[in-house]
Design a protein around this motif. Sequence first.
Motif, short mmCIF file in Angstrom:
data_model
loop_
_atom_site.label_atom_id
_atom_site.label_comp_id
_atom_site.label_asym_id
_atom_site.label_seq_id
_atom_site.Cartn_x
_atom_site.Cartn_y
_atom_site.Cartn_z
N HIS A 54 -36.38 -49.91 19.99
CA HIS A 54 -35.57 -50.06 21.23
C HIS A 54 -36.37 -49.61 22.41
O HIS A 54 -37.45 -49.13 22.33
CB HIS A 54 -34.17 -49.48 21.32
N ARG A 55 -35.77 -49.88 23.63
CA ARG A 55 -36.17 -49.28 24.79
C ARG A 55 -37.69 -50.19 24.98
O ARG A 55 -38.46 -49.48 25.76
CB ARG A 55 -36.50 -47.73 25.08
N PHE A 115 -37.88 -52.63 27.00
CA PHE A 115 -37.78 -53.44 28.29
C PHE A 115 -38.11 -52.50 29.38
O PHE A 115 -39.00 -51.77 29.56
CB PHE A 115 -36.55 -53.88 28.08
N GLY A 116 -37.19 -52.18 30.06
CA GLY A 116 -37.34 -51.06 31.32
C GLY A 116 -38.73 -50.90 31.84
O GLY A 116 -39.39 -51.86 31.55
N THR A 117 -38.98 -49.59 32.24
CA THR A 117 -40.47 -49.37 32.69
C THR A 117 -41.56 -49.16 31.74
O THR A 117 -42.75 -49.33 31.97
CB THR A 117 -40.20 -48.36 33.66
N ARG A 118 -41.00 -48.49 30.54
CA ARG A 118 -41.77 -48.17 29.70
C ARG A 118 -42.70 -49.16 29.13
O ARG A 118 -41.88 -50.30 28.82
CB ARG A 118 -40.90 -47.38 28.50
N LYS A 169 -45.07 -48.51 26.45
CA LYS A 169 -45.64 -48.08 25.03
C LYS A 169 -44.50 -47.60 24.24
O LYS A 169 -43.52 -47.28 24.68
CB LYS A 169 -46.55 -47.08 25.40
N TYR A 170 -44.80 -47.74 23.02
CA TYR A 170 -43.76 -47.35 22.02
C TYR A 170 -43.82 -45.79 22.32
O TYR A 170 -44.83 -45.12 22.18
CB TYR A 170 -44.08 -47.89 20.84
N SER A 171 -42.72 -45.41 22.05
CA SER A 171 -42.37 -43.79 22.02
C SER A 171 -42.51 -43.25 20.65
O SER A 171 -42.08 -41.98 20.51
CB SER A 171 -41.54 -43.20 23.14
N LYS A 217 -35.61 -59.89 27.01
CA LYS A 217 -35.02 -59.94 28.28
C LYS A 217 -34.32 -61.11 28.83
O LYS A 217 -33.45 -60.99 29.49
CB LYS A 217 -36.36 -59.97 29.09
N LEU A 225 -30.81 -60.52 27.59
CA LEU A 225 -30.08 -59.53 28.08
C LEU A 225 -29.59 -59.92 29.71
O LEU A 225 -28.47 -59.50 30.02
CB LEU A 225 -30.69 -58.30 28.19
N THR A 229 -25.65 -57.37 26.69
CA THR A 229 -26.08 -56.18 27.36
C THR A 229 -25.07 -54.77 27.31
O THR A 229 -25.53 -53.90 26.89
CB THR A 229 -26.39 -56.50 28.78
N MET A 270 -25.71 -51.40 25.51
CA MET A 270 -25.45 -50.23 26.40
C MET A 270 -24.60 -49.05 25.45
O MET A 270 -25.26 -48.06 25.33
CB MET A 270 -24.72 -50.45 27.66
N TYR A 307 -27.10 -47.65 22.91
CA TYR A 307 -27.67 -46.47 23.25
C TYR A 307 -26.97 -45.45 23.55
O TYR A 307 -27.44 -44.07 23.22
CB TYR A 307 -28.63 -47.10 24.65
N MET A 334 -27.84 -49.73 30.59
CA MET A 334 -28.47 -49.60 29.21
C MET A 334 -29.80 -49.03 29.59
O MET A 334 -30.27 -48.18 28.73
CB MET A 334 -28.44 -51.19 28.95
N LEU A 335 -30.42 -49.37 30.61
CA LEU A 335 -31.85 -48.80 30.83
C LEU A 335 -31.71 -47.06 31.12
O LEU A 335 -32.44 -46.59 30.23
CB LEU A 335 -32.66 -49.09 32.00
N ALA A 389 -31.18 -45.72 27.41
CA ALA A 389 -32.35 -45.79 26.79
C ALA A 389 -33.60 -44.75 27.25
O ALA A 389 -33.98 -44.16 26.22
CB ALA A 389 -32.74 -47.31 26.93
N PHE A 434 -46.21 -38.52 25.66
CA PHE A 434 -45.37 -39.42 26.81
C PHE A 434 -44.31 -38.49 27.44
O PHE A 434 -43.26 -38.51 27.27
CB PHE A 434 -44.62 -40.66 26.03
#
Lengths: 238, 238
Positions: free
Chosen positions: A88-89, A91-94, A96-98, A118, A121, A128, A132, A135, B132-133, B136, B235
């Motif tokens: 998950h996550r 999308f957003g700004t990130r 790279k996989y964390s 995207k 959502l 969405t 939410m 998460y 949601m973001l 996340a 990160f």
Amino acid sequence: MLTSKYDCFSCANQNCLIKKHTSSEFIQELLRLKNTIACKKGRQFIMEGAPINGLFFVHTGKAKVLKTGIYGKEQILRFVNDGEIIGHRGFGTREKYSISALAIEDTILCNFSNEVLKEMLQNIPALTYDFMLFYAEELNRSEIKVKTIAHMTVREKVIDALLYINRKFGENHKELLNVQLSRQEIADFAGTTDEQVIRTISSLKKEGLLKAVGKKIGIINVENLKKEISEHNYFLDS
Amino acid sequence: MLTSKYDCFSCANQNCLIKKHTSSEFIQELLRLKNTIACKKGRQFIMEGAPINGLFFVHTGKAKVLKTGIYGKEQILRFVNDGEIIGHRGFGTREKYSISALAIEDTILCNFSNEVLKEMLQNIPALTYDFMLFYAEELNRSEIKVKTIAHMTVREKVIDALLYINRKFGENHKELLNVQLSRQEIADFAGTTDEQVIRTISSLKKEGLLKAVGKKIGIINVENLKKEISEHNYFLDS
DNA sequence: CGCCTATTTGAACCGGGTCAAGCATTGTGG
DNA sequence: CCACAATGCTTGACCCGGTTCAAATAGGCG
């Protein structure tokens, strides 16, 4: 392709977030763009630090999600079963996989690309909203885990881990492990060492709280185990 | 009332999720239903286990979010600054707060009831998406924290905590603490004891990595401190 | 100024991590 | 089908980091 073996309409995972919204007509075109990936036991399909390549759902199988430190230490964050989300996550700004993810048995993965996800959502508010909530619940679990690791003794942490595994994988009531987890993996989840896990399990067996059938272990009485840690978790079900 | 001192239109918190969506005409009626609460330093405004009473935003002030164990141990999960959310996950299935929150200085809180919040989320998809973001990202932070507490030494945990506090509250570049946090509070966040925090801070001062002006401490060089823990956090920005 | 609380430092103790050795289990190739 | 290697599990012993306890000092506030 829509009537593939792994298409969402015939999928058995009723709790899958995508499956819940397959009635939305908007989604149906996007479902064609789903990728299905077969992943052998032990194989890593998400690598921490690699560019995000969408979202995975476990169609059938089991996986672990973890973070790796430089000393080779791993922290397993959660185990993942049929119908659940990984990666998950994305999308957003990130970008790279964390986290990393590995199959702990042969697993069929459904993958939606960043773009498809995207698109979904942005056009299906109910989806969405479900994301939410998902998460938010995950955050709850994670915050409980912070407290668990910070405050519990090793014995309590191991018991907590066993109860979690039982909740996750213990459908058949007498045998604990539907999964074959190594002591090391239990330790990496509990936040201790494999030796400590072994010692604790040994003690619990002597105390009649666990039984062992070959490699597999089973919880004799869930309530008795819960008692030992209940004081820490007012709101368990994590 | 709409033109109250604390109404959303004149609010300075540009990063507030509600503020970002005040242009939506749907929201404007709902904004009238916002409660504004003045909370004195030290006062608890969310109690773990109590029924959920909506969502809070910090208009001005600072707070800490924590979980309490039976032995009196507290785990501070995060600190909260202007514009940020507290008491989330107050929708979903959950009906009790899973965390406590206390003001660490005089704070003005904006509160939206469960009903108002639900109304907003169901009608403004872009807001739901932002929520949601937000969750996340919080989940990311929390999972990093799990690893931090599980793997780092005390020294590293304290440094990590100081860097976090600096990111959160260290706008004026030379003095660290815009907040007056006790050693105990730093310890409860870092996951150790106040004595260890004190020892670590003493060492860091001797090493020229920290300076102290009265009670307040300041980081001499953020980069130097980061070096000590960078190996653990690929990160960061948590 | 004096009480109260927070901070600091020292010292002792102990839980749990680490190391090492033996045992069990699985798998592999001859 | 067995031998043997490789891997995982188990147990014991040791040692160290970090928690705990205690006591002294400094700071804050009425």
